[in-house]
Every structure is written in structure tokens, then in C-alpha cells.
Design a protein around this motif. Structure first.
Motif, PDB file in Angstrom:
ATOM      1  N   ARG A   2     -18.066  15.656  -8.146  1.00 48.91           N
ATOM      2  CA  ARG A   2     -18.660  14.000  -7.961  1.00 48.91           C
ATOM      3  C   ARG A   2     -18.028  13.116  -9.139  1.00 48.91           C
ATOM      4  NH1 ARG A   2     -24.778  14.134  -7.050  1.00 48.91           N
ATOM      5  NH2 ARG A   2     -23.991  15.373  -5.303  1.00 48.91           N
ATOM      6  N   PRO A   3     -18.316  13.502 -10.474  1.00 48.64           N
ATOM      7  CA  PRO A   3     -17.561  12.711 -11.470  1.00 48.64           C
ATOM      8  C   PRO A   3     -16.390  12.470 -11.340  1.00 48.64           C
ATOM      9  CG  PRO A   3     -19.006  14.615 -12.456  1.00 48.64           C
ATOM     10  CD  PRO A   3     -18.812  15.024 -11.081  1.00 48.64           C
ATOM     11  N   MET A   4     -15.582  13.396 -11.063  1.00 48.97           N
ATOM     12  CA  MET A   4     -14.032  13.131 -10.960  1.00 48.97           C
ATOM     13  C   MET A   4     -13.611  12.220  -9.655  1.00 48.97           C
ATOM     14  SD  MET A   4     -10.899  13.168 -12.127  1.00 48.97           S
ATOM     15  CE  MET A   4     -11.339  14.156 -13.329  1.00 48.97           C
ATOM     16  N   LEU A   5     -14.533  12.506  -8.664  1.00 50.15           N
ATOM     17  CA  LEU A   5     -14.264  11.799  -7.396  1.00 50.15           C
ATOM     18  C   LEU A   5     -14.722  10.288  -7.540  1.00 50.15           C
ATOM     19  CD1 LEU A   5     -15.609  13.915  -4.552  1.00 50.15           C
ATOM     20  CD2 LEU A   5     -13.091  13.484  -4.832  1.00 50.15           C
ATOM     21  N   ALA A   6     -15.610  10.095  -8.517  1.00 50.75           N
ATOM     22  CA  ALA A   6     -15.847   8.527  -8.861  1.00 50.75           C
ATOM     23  C   ALA A   6     -14.714   8.009  -9.703  1.00 50.75           C
ATOM     24  CB  ALA A   6     -17.116   8.701  -9.763  1.00 50.75           C
ATOM     25  N   SER A   7     -14.097   8.755 -10.450  1.00 50.52           N
ATOM     26  CA  SER A   7     -12.967   8.166 -11.215  1.00 50.52           C
ATOM     27  C   SER A   7     -11.819   7.791 -10.112  1.00 50.52           C
ATOM     28  CB  SER A   7     -12.557   9.143 -12.185  1.00 50.52           C
ATOM     29  OG  SER A   7     -13.455   9.423 -13.237  1.00 50.52           O
ATOM     30  N   VAL A   8     -11.501   8.835  -9.236  1.00 48.73           N
ATOM     31  CA  VAL A   8     -10.704   8.732  -8.201  1.00 48.73           C
ATOM     32  C   VAL A   8     -10.752   7.342  -7.212  1.00 48.73           C
ATOM     33  CG1 VAL A   8      -9.669   9.730  -5.892  1.00 48.73           C
ATOM     34  CG2 VAL A   8      -9.886  10.982  -8.009  1.00 48.73           C
ATOM     35  N   ALA A   9     -12.126   7.239  -7.040  1.00 46.74           N
ATOM     36  CA  ALA A   9     -12.555   6.113  -6.407  1.00 46.74           C
ATOM     37  C   ALA A   9     -12.277   4.900  -6.875  1.00 46.74           C
ATOM     38  CB  ALA A   9     -13.939   6.131  -5.807  1.00 46.74           C
ATOM     39  N   LEU A  10     -12.585   4.753  -8.297  1.00 44.16           N
ATOM     40  CA  LEU A  10     -12.438   3.633  -8.995  1.00 44.16           C
ATOM     41  C   LEU A  10     -10.825   3.224  -9.202  1.00 44.16           C
ATOM     42  CD1 LEU A  10     -13.903   1.543 -11.006  1.00 44.16           C
ATOM     43  CD2 LEU A  10     -13.575   2.872 -12.777  1.00 44.16           C
ATOM     44  N   PHE A  11     -10.160   4.378  -9.412  1.00 43.96           N
ATOM     45  CA  PHE A  11      -8.756   3.802  -9.834  1.00 43.96           C
ATOM     46  C   PHE A  11      -7.928   3.700  -8.364  1.00 43.96           C
ATOM     47  CE2 PHE A  11      -8.686   7.192 -13.380  1.00 43.96           C
ATOM     48  CZ  PHE A  11      -8.989   6.162 -14.332  1.00 43.96           C
ATOM     49  N   SER A  12      -8.418   4.072  -7.282  1.00 41.86           N
ATOM     50  CA  SER A  12      -7.921   3.932  -5.968  1.00 41.86           C
ATOM     51  C   SER A  12      -8.417   2.458  -5.525  1.00 41.86           C
ATOM     52  CB  SER A  12      -8.316   5.068  -4.857  1.00 41.86           C
ATOM     53  OG  SER A  12      -8.000   6.403  -5.297  1.00 41.86           O
ATOM     54  N   PHE A  13      -9.548   2.188  -5.692  1.00 38.44           N
ATOM     55  CA  PHE A  13     -10.053   1.011  -5.559  1.00 38.44           C
ATOM     56  C   PHE A  13      -9.366  -0.077  -6.046  1.00 38.44           C
ATOM     57  CE2 PHE A  13     -12.755  -2.814  -5.570  1.00 38.44           C
ATOM     58  CZ  PHE A  13     -13.250  -2.921  -4.386  1.00 38.44           C
ATOM     59  N   GLN A  14      -9.083   0.089  -7.380  1.00 40.63           N
ATOM     60  CA  GLN A  14      -8.365  -1.016  -8.188  1.00 40.63           C
ATOM     61  C   GLN A  14      -6.937  -1.234  -7.717  1.00 40.63           C
ATOM     62  OE1 GLN A  14      -7.993  -0.005 -12.469  1.00 40.63           O
ATOM     63  NE2 GLN A  14      -7.331  -2.020 -12.962  1.00 40.63           N
ATOM     64  N   ALA A  15      -6.477  -0.070  -7.402  1.00 41.86           N
ATOM     65  CA  ALA A  15      -4.868  -0.090  -6.968  1.00 41.86           C
ATOM     66  C   ALA A  15      -4.890  -0.655  -5.503  1.00 41.86           C
ATOM     67  CB  ALA A  15      -4.392   1.071  -6.993  1.00 41.86           C
ATOM     68  N   SER A  16      -5.595  -0.365  -4.718  1.00 43.25           N
ATOM     69  CA  SER A  16      -5.585  -0.928  -3.336  1.00 43.25           C
ATOM     70  C   SER A  16      -6.004  -2.522  -3.319  1.00 43.25           C
ATOM     71  CB  SER A  16      -6.574  -0.114  -2.319  1.00 43.25           C
ATOM     72  OG  SER A  16      -6.602  -0.795  -1.314  1.00 43.25           O
ATOM     73  N   TRP A  17      -7.013  -2.823  -4.063  1.00 44.77           N
ATOM     74  CA  TRP A  17      -7.277  -4.345  -3.918  1.00 44.77           C
ATOM     75  C   TRP A  17      -6.751  -5.010  -4.708  1.00 44.77           C
ATOM     76  CZ3 TRP A  17     -12.010  -6.054  -1.794  1.00 44.77           C
ATOM     77  CH2 TRP A  17     -12.346  -7.491  -2.127  1.00 44.77           C
ATOM     78  N   ASN A  18      -6.048  -4.648  -5.737  1.00 42.80           N
ATOM     79  CA  ASN A  18      -4.928  -5.436  -6.465  1.00 42.80           C
ATOM     80  C   ASN A  18      -3.595  -5.465  -5.970  1.00 42.80           C
ATOM     81  OD1 ASN A  18      -6.959  -6.348  -8.322  1.00 42.80           O
ATOM     82  ND2 ASN A  18      -6.331  -4.754  -9.793  1.00 42.80           N
ATOM     83  N   ASP A  19      -3.214  -4.387  -4.957  1.00 44.37           N
ATOM     84  CA  ASP A  19      -2.025  -4.508  -4.336  1.00 44.37           C
ATOM     85  C   ASP A  19      -1.518  -5.660  -3.719  1.00 44.37           C
ATOM     86  OD1 ASP A  19       0.351  -3.523  -3.544  1.00 44.37           O
ATOM     87  OD2 ASP A  19      -0.414  -2.127  -2.057  1.00 44.37           O
ATOM     88  N   PHE A  20      -0.462  -6.194  -4.245  1.00 46.06           N
ATOM     89  CA  PHE A  20       0.309  -7.637  -3.783  1.00 46.06           C
ATOM     90  C   PHE A  20       1.520  -7.527  -2.983  1.00 46.06           C
ATOM     91  CE2 PHE A  20       3.254 -11.088  -4.427  1.00 46.06           C
ATOM     92  CZ  PHE A  20       2.638 -12.009  -4.159  1.00 46.06           C
ATOM     93  N   LEU A  21       2.477  -6.596  -3.233  1.00 49.06           N
ATOM     94  CA  LEU A  21       3.690  -6.564  -2.674  1.00 49.06           C
ATOM     95  C   LEU A  21       3.658  -6.161  -1.090  1.00 49.06           C
ATOM     96  CD1 LEU A  21       6.612  -7.400  -2.752  1.00 49.06           C
ATOM     97  CD2 LEU A  21       6.952  -5.191  -3.584  1.00 49.06           C
ATOM     98  N   LEU A  22       2.851  -5.001  -0.971  1.00 52.96           N
ATOM     99  CA  LEU A  22       2.701  -4.454   0.375  1.00 52.96           C
ATOM    100  C   LEU A  22       1.995  -5.253   1.337  1.00 52.96           C
ATOM    101  CD1 LEU A  22       3.703  -1.656   1.915  1.00 52.96           C
ATOM    102  CD2 LEU A  22       1.213  -0.832   1.272  1.00 52.96           C
ATOM    103  N   PRO A  23       0.725  -5.659   0.981  1.00 50.27           N
ATOM    104  CA  PRO A  23       0.121  -6.477   1.896  1.00 50.27           C
ATOM    105  C   PRO A  23       0.848  -7.905   2.130  1.00 50.27           C
ATOM    106  CG  PRO A  23      -1.286  -5.613   0.116  1.00 50.27           C
ATOM    107  CD  PRO A  23       0.062  -5.240  -0.292  1.00 50.27           C
ATOM    108  N   LEU A  24       1.564  -8.358   1.190  1.00 48.71           N
ATOM    109  CA  LEU A  24       2.302  -9.646   1.499  1.00 48.71           C
ATOM    110  C   LEU A  24       2.954  -9.330   2.470  1.00 48.71           C
ATOM    111  CD1 LEU A  24       2.843 -12.286   0.617  1.00 48.71           C
ATOM    112  CD2 LEU A  24       4.477 -11.493  -1.031  1.00 48.71           C
ATOM    113  N   VAL A  25       4.041  -8.249   2.610  1.00 47.39           N
ATOM    114  CA  VAL A  25       4.963  -8.067   3.323  1.00 47.39           C
ATOM    115  C   VAL A  25       4.638  -7.612   4.969  1.00 47.39           C
ATOM    116  CG1 VAL A  25       7.179  -6.632   4.054  1.00 47.39           C
ATOM    117  CG2 VAL A  25       6.709  -7.404   1.568  1.00 47.39           C
ATOM    118  N   PHE A  26       3.365  -7.019   4.811  1.00 48.83           N
ATOM    119  CA  PHE A  26       2.899  -6.368   6.023  1.00 48.83           C
ATOM    120  C   PHE A  26       1.949  -7.386   6.985  1.00 48.83           C
ATOM    121  CE2 PHE A  26       4.405  -2.571   5.058  1.00 48.83           C
ATOM    122  CZ  PHE A  26       4.043  -1.329   5.884  1.00 48.83           C
ATOM    123  N   THR A  27       1.777  -8.626   6.241  1.00 51.23           N
ATOM    124  CA  THR A  27       0.873  -9.519   6.815  1.00 51.23           C
ATOM    125  C   THR A  27       1.674 -11.134   7.193  1.00 51.23           C
ATOM    126  OG1 THR A  27       0.131 -10.287   4.727  1.00 51.23           O
ATOM    127  CG2 THR A  27      -1.211  -8.739   5.922  1.00 51.23           C
TER     128      THR A  27
END
Length: 289
Positions: free
Chosen positions: A202-227
Motif C-alpha cells: 500500500r505505501p509503495m502503491l501510493a507512491s506509484v499512484a502519485l508519480f503516475s498521476f503527475q506524469a499523466s496529468w502533466n503530459d503535453f506532447l502525446l495528448p496534443l498530437v492524439f487530440t
């Protein structure tokens, strides 16, 4: 007096390194947080004040309507829903897959797992940036997923490698005697994963969720091209960027500041929510082998 003086000198010698460390951390924190603080106060400034007196930190006139106009006039409600959709499913897929892969790699030492681990190690430094963007687009076109669902799939695949090794490293610190005791009680391998490993992770999954959330939410290039085919598919980050090229956004930097603060809010809230688990994962596992 001599004894007292010696004690004071010893205390100074002990306190001086701590003072230097604290001073250094304070300076780094100020340098890191100043752009965010400046953008926060700039988001409440009128445009003419931001352009004429941009060096001042606090606004002379607080214009609270910046946030309302950005939200209503720039279709931010739609962009926010798109970002939530992409980020939620990306994080869920990454957490499920990386926890399973990491658990198997940490517990099963078979030829197949070694091959998978070798493939993961060989591709862990591959980036899903501009170098791979064209082949990713070609594959997405072939499968007709050049949309938000395609963004989810690519982000989930890109975040799987690093997070799998994080889970694997964490599980290697957990004693295998727990698994052996569960096997004696009749538990299957999947039951050990679901009933024993997942709660420990659970503690490590919380870190994975936090890092993954930040990377996905802040992603710019991929959503720009796909949309590009449909502006209604834009995410919040693309929405903030699009303010620069809108009718009023070419000079509306106060709107961009307000939009940036809106985009930053979910990440800050998630960190405040998961900071206890995040700190626990950094300090080590609950049980050491």
C-alpha cells in the motif's frame, strides 16, 4: 568558566552543520517555490497590471474573475473531465499491472520471469517522447485509437516499466517466510498476491499512484498530437497552452496563470492526501526480510 566555555564550543560545533543544512534547504525551497507563488498571485492580476508592473509580487487590484472567465470561456470544464478520464484509467492500469508484474518478478525466479525482466531492463530507458511519437501514431491509426483511449493505453504502457521495478524492489525487502506460511495454510499464488502482498504494497502503491498521476496529468506532447482531430478531446494542459493562440489569449497572460493554477490544484491535493503513504514508502517497507 573554562568548562562552561568548552561545553558552549562543543554545542556550537554540533549546531553549526545543522544550521548550514537547514539554511541550504530553506534556500532551495524558496528558489523552488517562488515561481509557483509568483504565478499564484499573478493569476489574480488584471492584464494591464501584469504587463506594466510584472516584477511586483502582490497584485494591487485583485481580479477574482480571471478564474471564472478561464473556466467558462475556454471550455475548461470539458478539458478537466478529459484529464480526469485519461489520468484515472492510466493510473489504475499502471497500479494493477505494475503490482502484478513486480510481485511475480520478486517472488518467481523462473526462466520466463528472467526473460521478461531482461526485456524490461533493456527498454526501461526508452522514452515515449518525440522519437517514438510517429510510430506510436501509426500504430494508433491502424487500431483506430487516435483519441483519449489511445492516450490512456500509451501512457499506461510507458509507466509500466519503472513502476514494475519499484514494486519489485519493495517486495524484495519483504520476508518470503510470509509467503511460505500462507502456502502451508493452503493459499494459492494469486491469493498470496491479493490477500497478503497488496496490503503490504500500500505505501509503495501510493507512491506509484502519485508519480503516475503527475506524469499523466502533466503530459503535453502525446495528448496534443492524439487530440488534434477534435479540440473537445483536449486535456487541461493542452487547454492552458491553447490560451496563447485564442482570440484573446495571445496577450492574456493572466488567463494562462489562472489556468496553470487550476491545472496544478489536483496534483497538490493528491500529494496532501497521499503524503503519509509516500513518506512511508521512502523510509522503507513495513516488514524487512
Amino acid at each position: 568558566m573554562n568548562a562552561t566555555t568548552k561545553v558552549q564550543r562543543v554545542r556550537l560545533k554540533l549546531l553549526f552543520p545543522s544550521f548550514l543544512k537547514i539554511s541550504f534547504l530553506v534556500i532551495v525551497a524558496v528558489i523552488t517555490l517562488f515561481p509557483i507563488v509568483y504565478a499564484f498571485f499573478a493569476s489574480f492580476k488584471p492584464l494591464h497590471e501584469l504587463m506594466s508592473d510584472g516584477s511586483s509580487l502582490l497584485p494591487k487590484t485583485w481580479r477574482w474573475a480571471n478564474y471564472r472567465e478561464v473556466w467558462e470561456l475556454s471550455n475548461f470544464a470539458r478539458y478537466f473531465k478529459n484529464s480526469i478520464f485519461v489520468t484515472f484509467f492510466s493510473v489504475v492500469i499502471i497500479m494493477i499491472n505494475s503490482s502484478m508484474f513486480g510481485f511475480v518478478l520478486a517472488r518467481k525466479r523462473l526462466l520466463a520471469t528472467r526473460i521478461v525482466e531482461g526485456l524490461f531492463s533493456a527498454t526501461i530507458f526508452a522514452s515515449f517522447g518525440s522519437a517514438l511519437l510517429f510510430p506510436i501514431m501509426k500504430i494508433a491509426l491502424q487500431f483506430h485509437i487516435l483519441n483519449l483511449s489511445g492516450v490512456v493505453i500509451v501512457q499506461a504502457a510507458g509507466g509500466l516499466l519503472v513502476n514494475t521495478f519499484l514494486i519489485k524492489s519493495f517486495m524484495q525487502t519483504i520476508s518470503k517466510e510470509i509467503d511460505e506460511a500462507a502456502v502451508i495454510d493452503g493459499a494459492s499464488f494469486f491469493q498470496i498476491y491479493r490477500l497478503i502482498a497488496l496490503p503490504i504494497m500500500r505505501p509503495m502503491l501510493a507512491s506509484v499512484a502519485l508519480f503516475s498521476f503527475q506524469a499523466s496529468w502533466n503530459d503535453f506532447l502525446l495528448p496534443l498530437v492524439f487530440t488534434l482531430a477534435n479540440p473537445d478531446w483536449r486535456t487541461v494542459i493542452i487547454g492552458v497552452y491553447s490560451l496563447r493562440s485564442s482570440a484573446a489569449g495571445a496577450t492574456s497572460w493572466h488567463f494562462m496563470m489562472a489556468g496553470s493554477m487550476i491545472a496544478l490544484t489536483p496534483i497538490v491535493l493528491l500529494f496532501l492526501l497521499l503524503q503519509k503513504q509516500f513518506i512511508t514508502s521512502l523510509s522503507g517497507g513495513a516488514i524487512k526480510g
